[in-house]
Design a protein around this motif. Structure first.
Motif, PDB file in Angstrom:
ATOM      1  N   ARG A  21      49.810 -13.669 -32.252  1.00 13.36           N
ATOM      2  CA  ARG A  21      50.325 -14.928 -31.704  1.00 13.36           C
ATOM      3  C   ARG A  21      51.811 -14.857 -31.364  1.00 13.36           C
ATOM      4  NH1 ARG A  21      47.236 -19.748 -35.055  1.00 13.36           N
ATOM      5  NH2 ARG A  21      45.175 -19.352 -34.139  1.00 13.36           N
ATOM      6  N   LEU A  22      52.508 -13.891 -31.932  1.00 15.33           N
ATOM      7  CA  LEU A  22      53.943 -13.777 -31.659  1.00 15.33           C
ATOM      8  C   LEU A  22      54.223 -12.922 -30.434  1.00 15.33           C
ATOM      9  CD1 LEU A  22      56.893 -14.312 -32.583  1.00 15.33           C
ATOM     10  CD2 LEU A  22      56.740 -12.155 -33.852  1.00 15.33           C
ATOM     11  N   ARG A  25      54.894 -14.293 -26.894  1.00 17.75           N
ATOM     12  CA  ARG A  25      56.139 -15.037 -26.750  1.00 17.75           C
ATOM     13  C   ARG A  25      57.314 -14.084 -26.560  1.00 17.75           C
ATOM     14  NH1 ARG A  25      54.888 -20.150 -27.809  1.00 17.75           N
ATOM     15  NH2 ARG A  25      52.812 -20.459 -28.693  1.00 17.75           N
ATOM     16  N   ALA A  28      56.959 -12.691 -23.044  1.00 13.04           N
ATOM     17  CA  ALA A  28      57.375 -13.658 -22.031  1.00 13.04           C
ATOM     18  C   ALA A  28      58.885 -13.705 -21.873  1.00 13.04           C
ATOM     19  CB  ALA A  28      56.840 -15.050 -22.379  1.00 13.04           C
ATOM     20  N   ALA A  29      59.602 -13.302 -22.912  1.00 15.12           N
ATOM     21  CA  ALA A  29      61.065 -13.255 -22.852  1.00 15.12           C
ATOM     22  C   ALA A  29      61.571 -11.916 -22.310  1.00 15.12           C
ATOM     23  CB  ALA A  29      61.648 -13.512 -24.236  1.00 15.12           C
ATOM     24  N   GLN A 230      54.491 -15.965 -38.248  1.00 15.80           N
ATOM     25  CA  GLN A 230      53.960 -15.416 -37.007  1.00 15.80           C
ATOM     26  C   GLN A 230      52.556 -15.946 -36.715  1.00 15.80           C
ATOM     27  OE1 GLN A 230      54.340 -13.887 -39.909  1.00 15.80           O
ATOM     28  NE2 GLN A 230      53.481 -11.817 -39.927  1.00 15.80           N
ATOM     29  N   ARG A 235      55.930 -20.113 -32.293  1.00 14.83           N
ATOM     30  CA  ARG A 235      56.994 -20.581 -31.407  1.00 14.83           C
ATOM     31  C   ARG A 235      58.325 -20.625 -32.139  1.00 14.83           C
ATOM     32  NH1 ARG A 235      59.047 -25.555 -31.040  1.00 14.83           N
ATOM     33  NH2 ARG A 235      57.236 -26.526 -32.034  1.00 14.83           N
ATOM     34  N   ALA A 238      59.572 -17.037 -32.839  1.00 16.78           N
ATOM     35  CA  ALA A 238      60.119 -16.408 -31.639  1.00 16.78           C
ATOM     36  C   ALA A 238      61.507 -16.945 -31.318  1.00 16.78           C
ATOM     37  CB  ALA A 238      59.180 -16.621 -30.459  1.00 16.78           C
ATOM     38  N   SER A 254      57.857 -20.403 -23.276  1.00 19.53           N
ATOM     39  CA  SER A 254      56.823 -20.333 -24.306  1.00 19.53           C
ATOM     40  C   SER A 254      57.403 -20.149 -25.688  1.00 19.53           C
ATOM     41  CB  SER A 254      55.851 -19.190 -24.007  1.00 19.53           C
ATOM     42  OG  SER A 254      56.528 -17.953 -23.993  1.00 19.53           O
ATOM     43  N   ALA A 255      58.634 -19.635 -25.766  1.00 17.71           N
ATOM     44  CA  ALA A 255      59.263 -19.479 -27.075  1.00 17.71           C
ATOM     45  C   ALA A 255      60.062 -20.704 -27.443  1.00 17.71           C
ATOM     46  CB  ALA A 255      60.165 -18.249 -27.073  1.00 17.71           C
ATOM     47  N   ASP A 260      52.013 -24.524 -28.419  1.00 18.80           N
ATOM     48  CA  ASP A 260      51.321 -23.287 -28.770  1.00 18.80           C
ATOM     49  C   ASP A 260      50.309 -23.586 -29.863  1.00 18.80           C
ATOM     50  OD1 ASP A 260      54.065 -21.790 -30.700  1.00 18.80           O
ATOM     51  OD2 ASP A 260      52.759 -23.475 -31.150  1.00 18.80           O
ATOM     52  N   ASP A 262      50.780 -23.350 -33.105  1.00 17.34           N
ATOM     53  CA  ASP A 262      51.351 -23.640 -34.415  1.00 17.34           C
ATOM     54  C   ASP A 262      50.499 -24.695 -35.114  1.00 17.34           C
ATOM     55  OD1 ASP A 262      53.342 -22.069 -33.458  1.00 17.34           O
ATOM     56  OD2 ASP A 262      54.970 -23.466 -33.872  1.00 17.34           O
TER      57      ASP A 262
END
Length: 267
Positions: A21-22, A25, A28-29, A230, A235, A238, A254-255, A260, A262
């Motif tokens: 799940r981490l 994110r 995406a960065a 995580q 979110r 991240a 997304s971060a 998300d 969570d």
């Protein structure tokens, strides 16, 4: 400048899956991520008798070689000892370490020794230890589902907690009861971030703060989560990690703020 890639190091009884799940994110960065199974963990079938801290470090060295340039390490729980040992062995290839409720232990100390000190003030410092079920040869331990849900994943949604507990695998004791030999000239020069999980029941907050005092110099972030942010709050985790892993890089949507998975307790 392109940020360093990130190698994600899981803790005891877990595997690369714990980062699922981490990593989207971080990706995406703009970060290149690599989550690995340590020897004898997750889907890796190394026999328990052959597991060692040295083999763990060799697995990270292989990952760094595949990446072809220095990388950051993000280490959860017992993976912290592995990350520290890797930095000692390869200080020019480990760019930085982020410990997520991790075992940022000083030179020569085991986590059991830290717990022994902590239990003088807090009986809950024993964490998961009293709940472990041992193999007949004492080479491995496993975590029963109810204990995993209560201690590791208590702030996850119930379905998520059950799913994560079911994915835990037996842990080789030769990879858990370890101590790293660390020096200021090698490990000591690697930048560090400690992400404290302030509702942790496995590595209780008092022990996390004690490690920060014993191994000074780490930046610090605090999350209102249990032992595995995580999974319960990717979110938030991240957002805590990205300024350290990729300084100057804007947080991806997304971060920083998009919905998300969570849990409601930690989102």
């Amino acid at each position: 400048m392109r940020p360093d890639p990130v190698v994600l190091v899981h803790g005891a009884w877990a595997g690369a899956w714990v980062w699922e799940r981490l990593t989207p994110r971080l990706d995406a960065a703009g970060l290149e991520t690599l989550a690995l199974d340590l020897p004898g963990s997750g889907e890796d079938r190394t026999p328990a008798a052959e597991v060692s801290l040295e083999r763990y470090v060799a697995r990270i060295a292989d990952a760094l070689a595949r990446l072809g340039r220095p990388a950051s390490l993000v280490a959860h729980s017992g993976g912290g000892v592995v990350a520290s040992a890797a930095a000692e062995a390869m200080p020019d290839r480990v760019a930085r370490i982020a410990y997520v409720a991790g075992m940022m232990l000083p030179d020569g100390m085991t986590f059991a020794e830290l717990i022994a000190q902590g239990r003088e003030q807090d009986p809950d410092a024993a964490g998961i230890g009293p709940h472990l079920v041992w193999s007949d040869d004492r080479l491995t331990s496993r975590v029963p589902g109810p204990a995993a849900r209560a201690i590791f994943f208590h702030d996850c949604d119930e379905a998520d907690a059950r799913a994560a507990a079911a994915r835990l695998t037996p842990q080789a004791e030769r990879g858990r009861a370890v101590r790293a030999a660390l020096t200021p000239a090698r490990f000591g020069r690697v930048p560090r971030l400690y992400v404290e999980a302030c509702h942790d029941r496995a590595v209780v907050p008092a022990l996390q703060r004690r490690m920060c005092a014993l191994v000074p110099g780490a930046a610090r972030a605090v999350l209102p989560t249990g032992h595995a942010p995580q999974l319960s709050a990717p979110r938030r985790l991240a957002a805590a990690l990205l300024p350290f892993l990729a300084p100057g890089t804007p947080l991806a949507a997304s971060a920083a703020g998009a919905p998300d998975h969570d849990s409601s307790a930690a989102a």
